[in-house]
Motif scaffolding. Structure first.
Motif, mmCIF file in Angstrom:
data_model
loop_
_atom_site.group_PDB
_atom_site.id
_atom_site.type_symbol
_atom_site.label_atom_id
_atom_site.label_comp_id
_atom_site.label_asym_id
_atom_site.label_seq_id
_atom_site.Cartn_x
_atom_site.Cartn_y
_atom_site.Cartn_z
ATOM 1 N N SER A 56 0.819 -1.219 0.000
ATOM 2 C CA SER A 56 0.000 0.000 0.000
ATOM 3 C C SER A 56 0.850 1.267 0.000
ATOM 4 O O SER A 56 0.365 2.344 -0.348
ATOM 5 N N GLU A 57 2.130 1.147 0.370
ATOM 6 C CA GLU A 57 3.012 2.306 0.402
ATOM 7 C C GLU A 57 3.780 2.486 -0.905
ATOM 8 O O GLU A 57 4.508 3.453 -1.067
ATOM 9 N N ILE A 58 3.631 1.527 -1.812
ATOM 10 C CA ILE A 58 4.312 1.616 -3.104
ATOM 11 C C ILE A 58 3.334 2.195 -4.119
ATOM 12 O O ILE A 58 2.358 1.554 -4.494
ATOM 13 N N LYS A 59 3.587 3.437 -4.526
ATOM 14 C CA LYS A 59 2.641 4.135 -5.400
ATOM 15 C C LYS A 59 2.536 3.486 -6.781
ATOM 16 O O LYS A 59 1.462 3.419 -7.358
ATOM 17 N N HIS A 60 3.662 3.055 -7.301
ATOM 18 C CA HIS A 60 3.654 2.497 -8.657
ATOM 19 C C HIS A 60 4.292 1.102 -8.611
ATOM 20 O O HIS A 60 5.514 0.970 -8.691
ATOM 21 N N ALA A 61 3.446 0.095 -8.499
ATOM 22 C CA ALA A 61 3.955 -1.280 -8.440
ATOM 23 C C ALA A 61 4.416 -1.706 -9.819
ATOM 24 O O ALA A 61 3.659 -1.648 -10.788
ATOM 25 N N ASP A 62 5.663 -2.146 -9.915
ATOM 26 C CA ASP A 62 6.178 -2.588 -11.204
ATOM 27 C C ASP A 62 6.008 -4.099 -11.354
ATOM 28 O O ASP A 62 5.446 -4.772 -10.487
ATOM 29 N N LYS A 63 6.511 -4.627 -12.459
ATOM 30 C CA LYS A 63 6.339 -6.050 -12.770
ATOM 31 C C LYS A 63 6.971 -6.939 -11.697
ATOM 32 O O LYS A 63 6.427 -7.992 -11.351
ATOM 33 N N GLU A 64 8.099 -6.520 -11.180
ATOM 34 C CA GLU A 64 8.780 -7.325 -10.172
ATOM 35 C C GLU A 64 7.915 -7.487 -8.925
ATOM 36 O O GLU A 64 7.813 -8.576 -8.356
ATOM 37 N N LEU A 118 2.003 -12.346 -6.862
ATOM 38 C CA LEU A 118 1.279 -13.472 -7.461
ATOM 39 C C LEU A 118 1.920 -14.808 -7.071
ATOM 40 O O LEU A 118 1.214 -15.791 -6.812
ATOM 41 N N ALA A 119 3.258 -14.820 -7.005
ATOM 42 C CA ALA A 119 3.945 -16.043 -6.588
ATOM 43 C C ALA A 119 3.601 -16.374 -5.137
ATOM 44 O O ALA A 119 3.390 -17.540 -4.781
ATOM 45 N N THR A 120 3.497 -15.343 -4.309
ATOM 46 C CA THR A 120 3.122 -15.555 -2.902
ATOM 47 C C THR A 120 1.685 -16.045 -2.806
ATOM 48 O O THR A 120 1.373 -16.953 -2.017
ATOM 49 N N LEU A 171 -3.402 -7.548 -3.798
ATOM 50 C CA LEU A 171 -3.528 -7.597 -5.261
ATOM 51 C C LEU A 171 -4.846 -6.989 -5.729
ATOM 52 O O LEU A 171 -4.922 -6.416 -6.824
ATOM 53 N N THR A 172 -5.872 -7.117 -4.908
ATOM 54 C CA THR A 172 -7.166 -6.513 -5.265
ATOM 55 C C THR A 172 -7.026 -4.998 -5.407
ATOM 56 O O THR A 172 -7.672 -4.378 -6.260
ATOM 57 N N GLN A 173 -6.149 -4.397 -4.568
ATOM 58 C CA GLN A 173 -5.919 -2.948 -4.649
ATOM 59 C C GLN A 173 -5.146 -2.567 -5.913
ATOM 60 O O GLN A 173 -5.116 -1.390 -6.284
ATOM 61 N N VAL A 184 -2.445 -8.118 -13.216
ATOM 62 C CA VAL A 184 -2.930 -8.557 -11.905
ATOM 63 C C VAL A 184 -4.246 -9.313 -12.068
ATOM 64 O O VAL A 184 -4.441 -10.392 -11.492
ATOM 65 N N ARG A 185 -5.149 -8.770 -12.851
ATOM 66 C CA ARG A 185 -6.436 -9.447 -13.095
ATOM 67 C C ARG A 185 -6.215 -10.828 -13.722
ATOM 68 O O ARG A 185 -6.831 -11.817 -13.316
ATOM 69 N N GLU A 186 -5.321 -10.860 -14.704
ATOM 70 C CA GLU A 186 -5.038 -12.134 -15.366
ATOM 71 C C GLU A 186 -4.446 -13.142 -14.380
ATOM 72 O O GLU A 186 -4.793 -14.319 -14.363
ATOM 73 N N GLY A 187 -3.539 -12.642 -13.523
ATOM 74 C CA GLY A 187 -2.926 -13.512 -12.530
ATOM 75 C C GLY A 187 -3.924 -14.034 -11.516
ATOM 76 O O GLY A 187 -3.849 -15.200 -11.091
#
Length: 272
Positions: free
Chosen positions: A169-177, A183-185, A202-204, A211-214
């Motif tokens: 929630s503190e990461i404004k721009h979540a990247d692919k990593e 998703l792995a978690t 992930l819902t956020q 994310v939806r696909e995952g």
């Protein structure tokens, strides 16, 4: 000695600063050199005129005006530094109180980045430069938060992994990593509470197509009734119609909990 060398002694002679030997040599030269005598006489006349000139006293208004200008400048600099300091203090305060049980190394690293860049901004930057330095500071703190989150997801302790997930929630721009790690978690973590927390995180981030696909692909990988019910609620909340196919695959599982089976059927009905 040449005349030029004697001329260098003129000011010392008029101010009585020559040694007895220098004075004797100069006076002996002047007695036989009309050019130097005339030069010295002219210099004495100029110095006499300058000595009679009155030195103007500064007016009272000049002192007041200067002091006012100085005070205005000091106030402007103080306000500029105060504004930048408050910005840095707010960022640092938010970080250090974000999670009081952060590992000390990361707390120290963030503090050093904030104060180091803050000092740099104060002492090397002006205006637009300070704004750019603040952006760089924010970027560095963001990268450190992301590093911290990824590290905690690998922690053996379930509570630490949950804490790592909460940092999303503190990461404004979540990247692919970050998304791939979450998703792995979600799919592989052995603790159901960690997976539930990850699903919420992930819902956020559901505005990201990956994310939806995952989440859709994760439906058939969940074996916990709690997770199966929770992910059904999420798909319904997101109105993700692509999940219907995965839910139908999940219904084919022989050991599926009866209560979960009913919930999934209702979810499919509402999504179609």
């Amino acid at each position: 000695m040449k005349c030029e060398q004697y001329e260098e002694l003129f000011s010392g002679w008029m101010n009585d600063e020559l040694s007895p030997a220098e004075r004797e040599k100069l006076e002996h030269h002047l007695s036989s050199c009309d050019s130097c005598s005339e030069e010295l006489a002219a210099m004495q006349k100029v110095w006499g005129i300058m000595g009679e000139m009155e030195v103007p006293e500064p007016s009272a208004g000049m002192k007041v005006n200067f002091q006012a200008m100085l005070n205005d400048y000091k106030e402007e600099v103080a306000n500029e530094q105060k504004g930048l300091l408050n910005t840095l203090a707010e960022k640092l305060n938010g970080i250090l109180h974000w999670q009081p049980r952060w590992p000390m190394a990361y707390n120290l690293a963030i503090a050093l980045i904030c104060f180091g860049c803050g000092y740099w901004a104060f002492h090397t930057g002006k205006g637009g430069e300070q704004e750019q330095q603040l952006k760089e500071l924010t970027s560095q703190v963001h990268e450190l938060k992301q590093t911290m989150m990824l590290a905690l997801l690998e922690n053996p302790s379930a509570s630490e992994r949950i804490r790592g997930v909460s940092y999303t929630s503190e990461i404004k721009h979540a990247d692919k990593e970050v998304i791939d790690a979450l998703l792995a978690t979600l799919n592989n973590d052995p603790n159901v509470n960690v997976r539930l927390s990850t699903l919420d995180a992930l819902t956020q981030l559901a505005n990201h197509p990956e994310v939806r696909e995952g989440l859709v692909q994760s439906i058939t990988q969940q074996d916990s009734p709690l997770m199966q019910s929770a992910i059904a609620d999420v798909m319904l909340k997101l109105q993700e119609k692509k999940s219907v196919k995965s839910f139908k695959e999940l219904l084919k599982q022989k050991n599926l909990d009866p209560g979960v089976k009913d919930k999934i059927r209702q979810t499919i009905t509402q999504l179609i």
